[in-house]
Every structure is written in C-alpha cells, then in structure tokens.
Design a protein around this motif. Structure first.
Motif, PDB file in Angstrom:
ATOM      1  N   ILE A  78       0.848  -1.193   0.000  1.00  0.00           N
ATOM      2  CA  ILE A  78       0.000   0.000   0.000  1.00  0.00           C
ATOM      3  C   ILE A  78       0.886   1.246   0.000  1.00  0.00           C
ATOM      4  CG2 ILE A  78      -1.683   1.344   1.324  1.00  0.00           C
ATOM      5  CD1 ILE A  78      -2.774  -1.298   2.410  1.00  0.00           C
ATOM      6  N   THR A  79       0.565   2.202  -0.874  1.00  0.00           N
ATOM      7  CA  THR A  79       1.299   3.465  -0.909  1.00  0.00           C
ATOM      8  C   THR A  79       0.302   4.613  -0.739  1.00  0.00           C
ATOM      9  OG1 THR A  79       1.155   3.595  -3.319  1.00  0.00           O
ATOM     10  CG2 THR A  79       3.129   2.564  -2.384  1.00  0.00           C
ATOM     11  N   ALA A  80       0.802   5.749  -0.262  1.00  0.00           N
ATOM     12  CA  ALA A  80      -0.059   6.900  -0.008  1.00  0.00           C
ATOM     13  C   ALA A  80       0.645   8.184  -0.410  1.00  0.00           C
ATOM     14  CB  ALA A  80      -0.446   6.949   1.467  1.00  0.00           C
ATOM     15  N   SER A  81      -0.149   9.149  -0.875  1.00  0.00           N
ATOM     16  CA  SER A  81       0.356  10.490  -1.144  1.00  0.00           C
ATOM     17  C   SER A  81      -0.732  11.483  -0.750  1.00  0.00           C
ATOM     18  CB  SER A  81       0.730  10.655  -2.623  1.00  0.00           C
ATOM     19  OG  SER A  81      -0.427  10.541  -3.439  1.00  0.00           O
ATOM     20  N   GLU A 119      -4.441  10.178  -1.373  1.00  0.00           N
ATOM     21  CA  GLU A 119      -4.637   9.115  -2.359  1.00  0.00           C
ATOM     22  C   GLU A 119      -3.868   7.876  -1.929  1.00  0.00           C
ATOM     23  OE1 GLU A 119      -3.126   8.297  -6.786  1.00  0.00           O
ATOM     24  OE2 GLU A 119      -4.631   9.912  -6.684  1.00  0.00           O
ATOM     25  N   LEU A 120      -4.588   6.780  -1.792  1.00  0.00           N
ATOM     26  CA  LEU A 120      -3.988   5.495  -1.443  1.00  0.00           C
ATOM     27  C   LEU A 120      -4.074   4.562  -2.634  1.00  0.00           C
ATOM     28  CD1 LEU A 120      -5.654   5.028   2.030  1.00  0.00           C
ATOM     29  CD2 LEU A 120      -3.268   5.461   1.616  1.00  0.00           C
ATOM     30  N   THR A 121      -2.981   3.890  -2.917  1.00  0.00           N
ATOM     31  CA  THR A 121      -2.970   2.844  -3.928  1.00  0.00           C
ATOM     32  C   THR A 121      -2.955   1.516  -3.188  1.00  0.00           C
ATOM     33  OG1 THR A 121      -1.756   4.276  -5.443  1.00  0.00           O
ATOM     34  CG2 THR A 121      -1.722   1.902  -5.905  1.00  0.00           C
ATOM     35  N   LEU A 122      -3.975   0.705  -3.435  1.00  0.00           N
ATOM     36  CA  LEU A 122      -4.172  -0.561  -2.723  1.00  0.00           C
ATOM     37  C   LEU A 122      -4.090  -1.710  -3.716  1.00  0.00           C
ATOM     38  CD1 LEU A 122      -7.279   0.869  -0.909  1.00  0.00           C
ATOM     39  CD2 LEU A 122      -5.086   0.479   0.176  1.00  0.00           C
ATOM     40  N   PRO A 123      -2.897  -2.300  -3.897  1.00  0.00           N
ATOM     41  CA  PRO A 123      -2.743  -3.396  -4.858  1.00  0.00           C
ATOM     42  C   PRO A 123      -3.510  -4.639  -4.410  1.00  0.00           C
ATOM     43  CG  PRO A 123      -0.610  -2.548  -4.145  1.00  0.00           C
ATOM     44  CD  PRO A 123      -1.635  -1.950  -3.268  1.00  0.00           C
ATOM     45  N   LYS A 124      -4.195  -5.239  -5.349  1.00  0.00           N
ATOM     46  CA  LYS A 124      -4.918  -6.474  -5.045  1.00  0.00           C
ATOM     47  C   LYS A 124      -3.898  -7.579  -4.778  1.00  0.00           C
ATOM     48  CE  LYS A 124      -8.777  -5.211  -8.015  1.00  0.00           C
ATOM     49  NZ  LYS A 124      -9.545  -5.534  -9.240  1.00  0.00           N
ATOM     50  N   ALA A 125      -4.201  -8.427  -3.814  1.00  0.00           N
ATOM     51  CA  ALA A 125      -3.310  -9.539  -3.486  1.00  0.00           C
ATOM     52  C   ALA A 125      -3.373 -10.573  -4.604  1.00  0.00           C
ATOM     53  CB  ALA A 125      -3.713 -10.164  -2.158  1.00  0.00           C
ATOM     54  N   GLN A 126      -2.233 -11.154  -4.893  1.00  0.00           N
ATOM     55  CA  GLN A 126      -2.174 -12.215  -5.900  1.00  0.00           C
ATOM     56  C   GLN A 126      -2.775 -13.483  -5.327  1.00  0.00           C
ATOM     57  OE1 GLN A 126      -1.103 -11.692  -9.029  1.00  0.00           O
ATOM     58  NE2 GLN A 126      -0.800  -9.549  -8.460  1.00  0.00           N
ATOM     59  N   GLN A 127      -3.612 -14.127  -6.108  1.00  0.00           N
ATOM     60  CA  GLN A 127      -4.193 -15.381  -5.652  1.00  0.00           C
ATOM     61  C   GLN A 127      -3.118 -16.461  -5.642  1.00  0.00           C
ATOM     62  OE1 GLN A 127      -7.503 -16.349  -8.120  1.00  0.00           O
ATOM     63  NE2 GLN A 127      -8.859 -14.874  -7.129  1.00  0.00           N
ATOM     64  N   VAL A 128      -3.070 -17.152  -4.535  1.00  0.00           N
ATOM     65  CA  VAL A 128      -2.108 -18.235  -4.401  1.00  0.00           C
ATOM     66  C   VAL A 128      -2.822 -19.518  -4.794  1.00  0.00           C
ATOM     67  CG1 VAL A 128      -0.610 -19.487  -2.823  1.00  0.00           C
ATOM     68  CG2 VAL A 128      -0.918 -17.018  -2.563  1.00  0.00           C
ATOM     69  N   LEU A 129      -2.357 -20.090  -5.889  1.00  0.00           N
ATOM     70  CA  LEU A 129      -2.956 -21.338  -6.349  1.00  0.00           C
ATOM     71  C   LEU A 129      -2.243 -22.503  -5.680  1.00  0.00           C
ATOM     72  CD1 LEU A 129      -3.222 -20.509 -10.148  1.00  0.00           C
ATOM     73  CD2 LEU A 129      -5.021 -20.400  -8.434  1.00  0.00           C
TER      74      LEU A 129
END
Length: 142
Positions: A113-116, A123-133
């Motif tokens: 997560i990053t913020a400015s 503004e927050l950038t919230l990357p979606k978590a990668q699905q672990v198969l």
C-alpha cells in the motif's frame, strides 16, 4: 476483498442524544465536521482510494492497517490569538476536529500500500493480493 465497503460506525447512545439536544437548542454553528468523503475505484490490479481532507497537513494524517482493517485518522488543531499591547486577549478562537474512517482491506497486499497527499486529497494505492494457487506435487513410488 469485498468491494472496499467502508465501515459505518453509527453508535447511537445517550451521549448522542445530549449532543443533538445541544445542537438543536443552540443552533448549528457550522462547526460540525462531517465524515470526510472518499472515492474508491478499481483500476486493473489495484484499487485507488481518494479521501478529501482539506485543511489538514500531511503530519495530521495517520494510516494504520491491522487485522485486515485500514484506518484513516486525521486530527486538526487551530488556534488564532490576537492580543493588545498589554498582552491581553482581544480575540481568541480555537478549533479542533478529528476524523476517523475504517475500510475492509482483505484481499489487498497490505505490504504494498502506498499513499500520497496533495491539495487536500489523500490518495492510497491498494494493490490487489495475488491469488495463491495450490501447488500440485507428484510423488514418485519406489
């Protein structure tokens, strides 16, 4: 993540009744601070959360993530003192305010997560978590 739905803390109690009575009796003096507004949009592999926090400095804003909950807290203190030649107050105004909102961030990569903060907008950038198969393994028979 379940659509980045903000938590709504409508904790009605007896103290609220007294506060509302006071506001209704003395009238609304425009010192009420409503919840800050947020916009959340999905962009490819992330969410963008924009929170309107005008009048705050970057140092007034705190972001915390704990147990899948993102909490944005902003506190503001303002003092305006005017004194005459003798150091006596001829006008003194104080204004205090704080905001706090929480969001469910399950399904978000919390470490990325990053913020400015610019021009009153956080503004927050919230990357979606990668699905672990689940990984498949072959076991050899001897």
């Amino acid at each position: 993540m379940f659509g980045m739905v903000p938590f709504d803390y409508n904790n009605h109690n007896w103290f609220d009744a007294f506060d509302n009575f006071e506001k209704n009796f003395f009238g609304n003096s425009n010192v009420d601070l409503p919840d800050f507004r947020t916009d959340i949009r999905a962009v490819d592999d992330k969410y963008i959360l924009e929170a309107e926090l005008p009048g705050f400095n970057k140092e007034d804003i705190q972001l915390d993530v704990k147990d899948g909950i993102l909490t944005i807290t902003a506190q503001h203190t303002e003092n305006e003192d005017e004194k005459n030649d003798k150091g006596e107050y001829i006008r003194r105004e104080r204004r205090y305010g704080s905001f706090r909102r929480s969001f469910d961030v399950s399904g978000i990569d919390e470490n990325a997560i990053t913020a400015s903060y610019k021009d009153g907008v956080l503004e927050l950038t919230l990357p979606k978590a990668q699905q672990v198969l689940p990984e498949s393994k072959k076991i050899m028979i001897e």
